[in-house]
Design a protein around this motif. Structure first.
Motif, PDB file in Angstrom:
ATOM      1  N   MET A   1       0.587   8.038   8.248  1.00 42.58           N
ATOM      2  CA  MET A   1       1.636   8.332   7.268  1.00 42.58           C
ATOM      3  C   MET A   1       1.032   8.269   5.866  1.00 42.58           C
ATOM      4  N   ASN A   2       1.526   9.111   4.970  1.00 44.26           N
ATOM      5  CA  ASN A   2       1.012   9.192   3.619  1.00 44.26           C
ATOM      6  C   ASN A   2       0.950   7.820   2.959  1.00 44.26           C
ATOM      7  N   LEU A   3      -0.228   7.481   2.364  1.00 45.46           N
ATOM      8  CA  LEU A   3      -0.413   6.161   1.770  1.00 45.46           C
ATOM      9  C   LEU A   3       0.557   5.928   0.626  1.00 45.46           C
ATOM     10  N   LEU A   4       0.784   6.928  -0.214  1.00 40.87           N
ATOM     11  CA  LEU A   4       1.703   6.758  -1.337  1.00 40.87           C
ATOM     12  C   LEU A   4       3.099   6.416  -0.844  1.00 40.87           C
ATOM     13  N   ARG A   5       3.502   7.047   0.228  1.00 40.34           N
ATOM     14  CA  ARG A   5       4.819   6.750   0.798  1.00 40.34           C
ATOM     15  C   ARG A   5       4.887   5.310   1.288  1.00 40.34           C
ATOM     16  N   ARG A   6       3.845   4.853   1.925  1.00 36.40           N
ATOM     17  CA  ARG A   6       3.829   3.472   2.423  1.00 36.40           C
ATOM     18  C   ARG A   6       3.799   2.465   1.282  1.00 36.40           C
ATOM     19  N   LEU A   7       3.014   2.762   0.246  1.00 36.18           N
ATOM     20  CA  LEU A   7       2.959   1.858  -0.899  1.00 36.18           C
ATOM     21  C   LEU A   7       4.301   1.807  -1.617  1.00 36.18           C
ATOM     22  N   THR A   8       4.970   2.935  -1.685  1.00 39.84           N
ATOM     23  CA  THR A   8       6.297   2.956  -2.301  1.00 39.84           C
ATOM     24  C   THR A   8       7.265   2.070  -1.527  1.00 39.84           C
ATOM     25  N   ALA A   9       7.214   2.148  -0.213  1.00 42.71           N
ATOM     26  CA  ALA A   9       8.072   1.304   0.623  1.00 42.71           C
ATOM     27  C   ALA A   9       7.759  -0.171   0.408  1.00 42.71           C
ATOM     28  N   GLU A  10       6.464  -0.506   0.345  1.00 46.87           N
ATOM     29  CA  GLU A  10       6.081  -1.900   0.109  1.00 46.87           C
ATOM     30  C   GLU A  10       6.560  -2.390  -1.259  1.00 46.87           C
ATOM     31  N   THR A  53      17.265  -6.865   6.944  1.00 47.01           N
ATOM     32  CA  THR A  53      17.626  -5.497   6.577  1.00 47.01           C
ATOM     33  C   THR A  53      16.416  -4.692   6.124  1.00 47.01           C
ATOM     34  N   LEU A  54      15.620  -5.271   5.223  1.00 48.45           N
ATOM     35  CA  LEU A  54      14.473  -4.544   4.680  1.00 48.45           C
ATOM     36  C   LEU A  54      13.418  -4.271   5.744  1.00 48.45           C
ATOM     37  N   ILE A  55      13.197  -5.220   6.643  1.00 44.75           N
ATOM     38  CA  ILE A  55      12.203  -5.012   7.701  1.00 44.75           C
ATOM     39  C   ILE A  55      12.661  -3.911   8.649  1.00 44.75           C
ATOM     40  N   ALA A  56      13.951  -3.928   9.016  1.00 42.25           N
ATOM     41  CA  ALA A  56      14.469  -2.880   9.896  1.00 42.25           C
ATOM     42  C   ALA A  56      14.417  -1.515   9.217  1.00 42.25           C
ATOM     43  N   LEU A  57      14.694  -1.483   7.913  1.00 43.20           N
ATOM     44  CA  LEU A  57      14.742  -0.224   7.182  1.00 43.20           C
ATOM     45  C   LEU A  57      13.359   0.347   6.898  1.00 43.20           C
ATOM     46  N   LEU A  58      12.448  -0.508   6.408  1.00 42.52           N
ATOM     47  CA  LEU A  58      11.162  -0.030   5.912  1.00 42.52           C
ATOM     48  C   LEU A  58       9.997  -0.282   6.860  1.00 42.52           C
ATOM     49  N   GLY A  59      10.231  -1.053   7.912  1.00 46.42           N
ATOM     50  CA  GLY A  59       9.174  -1.294   8.880  1.00 46.42           C
ATOM     51  C   GLY A  59       8.568  -0.021   9.448  1.00 46.42           C
ATOM     52  N   PRO A  60       9.383   0.975   9.816  1.00 49.52           N
ATOM     53  CA  PRO A  60       8.803   2.214  10.349  1.00 49.52           C
ATOM     54  C   PRO A  60       7.995   2.998   9.324  1.00 49.52           C
ATOM     55  N   VAL A  61       8.171   2.704   8.039  1.00 50.75           N
ATOM     56  CA  VAL A  61       7.449   3.433   6.999  1.00 50.75           C
ATOM     57  C   VAL A  61       6.105   2.774   6.691  1.00 50.75           C
ATOM     58  N   SER A  62       6.126   1.462   6.379  1.00 52.50           N
ATOM     59  CA  SER A  62       4.911   0.787   5.904  1.00 52.50           C
ATOM     60  C   SER A  62       4.481  -0.393   6.744  1.00 52.50           C
ATOM     61  N   GLY A  63       5.295  -0.797   7.723  1.00 53.22           N
ATOM     62  CA  GLY A  63       5.055  -2.040   8.433  1.00 53.22           C
ATOM     63  C   GLY A  63       5.821  -3.190   7.841  1.00 53.22           C
ATOM     64  N   ALA A  64       6.408  -2.984   6.653  1.00 57.30           N
ATOM     65  CA  ALA A  64       7.263  -3.992   6.003  1.00 57.30           C
ATOM     66  C   ALA A  64       6.556  -5.336   5.872  1.00 57.30           C
ATOM     67  N   HIS A  65       5.362  -5.317   5.275  1.00 53.34           N
ATOM     68  CA  HIS A  65       4.659  -6.573   5.040  1.00 53.34           C
ATOM     69  C   HIS A  65       5.340  -7.379   3.940  1.00 53.34           C
ATOM     70  N   PHE A  66       5.460  -6.795   2.751  1.00 53.94           N
ATOM     71  CA  PHE A  66       6.040  -7.439   1.561  1.00 53.94           C
ATOM     72  C   PHE A  66       5.359  -8.766   1.235  1.00 53.94           C
ATOM     73  N   ASN A  67       4.127  -8.944   1.681  1.00 49.04           N
ATOM     74  CA  ASN A  67       3.494 -10.258   1.644  1.00 49.04           C
ATOM     75  C   ASN A  67       1.977 -10.093   1.733  1.00 49.04           C
ATOM     76  N   PRO A  68       1.219 -10.478   0.706  1.00 44.10           N
ATOM     77  CA  PRO A  68      -0.239 -10.336   0.755  1.00 44.10           C
ATOM     78  C   PRO A  68      -0.886 -11.083   1.916  1.00 44.10           C
ATOM     79  N   ALA A  69      -0.300 -12.199   2.343  1.00 45.10           N
ATOM     80  CA  ALA A  69      -0.876 -12.931   3.470  1.00 45.10           C
ATOM     81  C   ALA A  69      -0.824 -12.086   4.740  1.00 45.10           C
ATOM     82  N   VAL A  70       0.270 -11.358   4.932  1.00 45.45           N
ATOM     83  CA  VAL A  70       0.397 -10.485   6.099  1.00 45.45           C
ATOM     84  C   VAL A  70      -0.605  -9.342   6.010  1.00 45.45           C
ATOM     85  N   SER A  71      -0.702  -8.715   4.847  1.00 50.71           N
ATOM     86  CA  SER A  71      -1.629  -7.590   4.688  1.00 50.71           C
ATOM     87  C   SER A  71      -3.078  -8.035   4.874  1.00 50.71           C
TER      88      SER A  71
END
Length: 234
Positions: A1-10, A53-71
């Motif tokens: 998936m496009n990196l810009l799209r994933r970064l936007t989701a994050e 909510t955010l994980i269910a919504l954005l998980g399919p886009v970026s993985g829904a990390h929202f957290n440097p430790a996860v990344s």
């Protein structure tokens, strides 16, 4: 998936997560009449709801990390290229800091603040390591993708109450909360130790997860086969 799209989701997810953590603390403090337990309960409920909510919504886009430790952990296990992990961390930190400013704006508080909320000591650092360890164990060990939103949200909700630090478990959120002199804040001087403890907890979780969830290890894993024991990437 496009990196810009994933970064936007994050970035969007991180912004809304931080705005919720800080904004719900402000709202609860205004309504609770000085009852800290009620403030924490409201803060917990809002955080659990928005995480799921955010994980269910954005998980399919970026993985829904929202957290440097996860990344970071996903990069260490080769589930995320290091170049992309750097982008994830940058937008997570930026998003969380903008989320703090958004919360301040909604409650007509000064946009730029520095917290004076003292959070330090061995117990607090251990709590952050434990909270982050549990979070990463969930991320690395889940069996079905549809379980991730409730499992992550449930862990963080529980850790709000059983850890001495109220479970930041996220370096980006920690930085953002150091910029908010509200209920959710942390002194900037205390943030580096929290972040160090979080990273230690994350790395320990990675080591333990390799033993628990690696399909090549253990007789039980061999009996059940790799499809039933190997977790998908978050």
């Amino acid at each position: 998936m496009n990196l810009l799209r994933r970064l936007t989701a994050e970035g969007i997810g991180s912004l809304l997560l931080a705005a919720t953590v800080i904004g719900s603390g402000v709202m609860a403090a205004r309504l609770a009449g000085g009852n800290t337990a009620i403030v924490l309960l409201a803060n917990t409920g809002a955080t659990v709801a928005v995480l799921a909510t955010l994980i269910a919504l954005l998980g399919p886009v970026s993985g829904a990390h929202f957290n440097p430790a996860v990344s970071l952990v996903q990069a260490l296990r080769n589930a995320l290229p290091w170049r992309e992990a750097g982008g994830y961390v940058a937008v997570q930190v930026l998003g969380c800091c903008l989320g703090a400013m958004l919360a301040h704006a909604m409650f007509e508080l000064p946009l730029l603040q520095s917290s004076v909320h003292v959070r330090t000591g061995a117990g607090q650092w251990l709590a952050e390591a434990v909270a982050t360890f549990g979070l990463l164990l969930v991320v690395l060990g889940y069996r079905r993708a549809e379980d991730v939103p409730w499992m992550v949200a449930a862990w963080i909700g529980a850790a709000y109450w059983f850890t001495a630090s109220t479970s930041f478990a996220n370096p980006a959120i920690t930085i953002a909360r150091s910029l908010s002199d509200t209920f959710a804040g942390i002194r900037p001087a205390d943030a580096p130790a929290f972040i160090a403890a979080q990273l230690v907890g994350a790395l320990v979780a990675l080591l333990i997860a390799r033993q628990l969830f690696d399909p090549s290890r253990g007789e039980a894993n061999r009996n059940h086969g790799p499809d039933s024991t190997h977790p998908e990437s978050a």
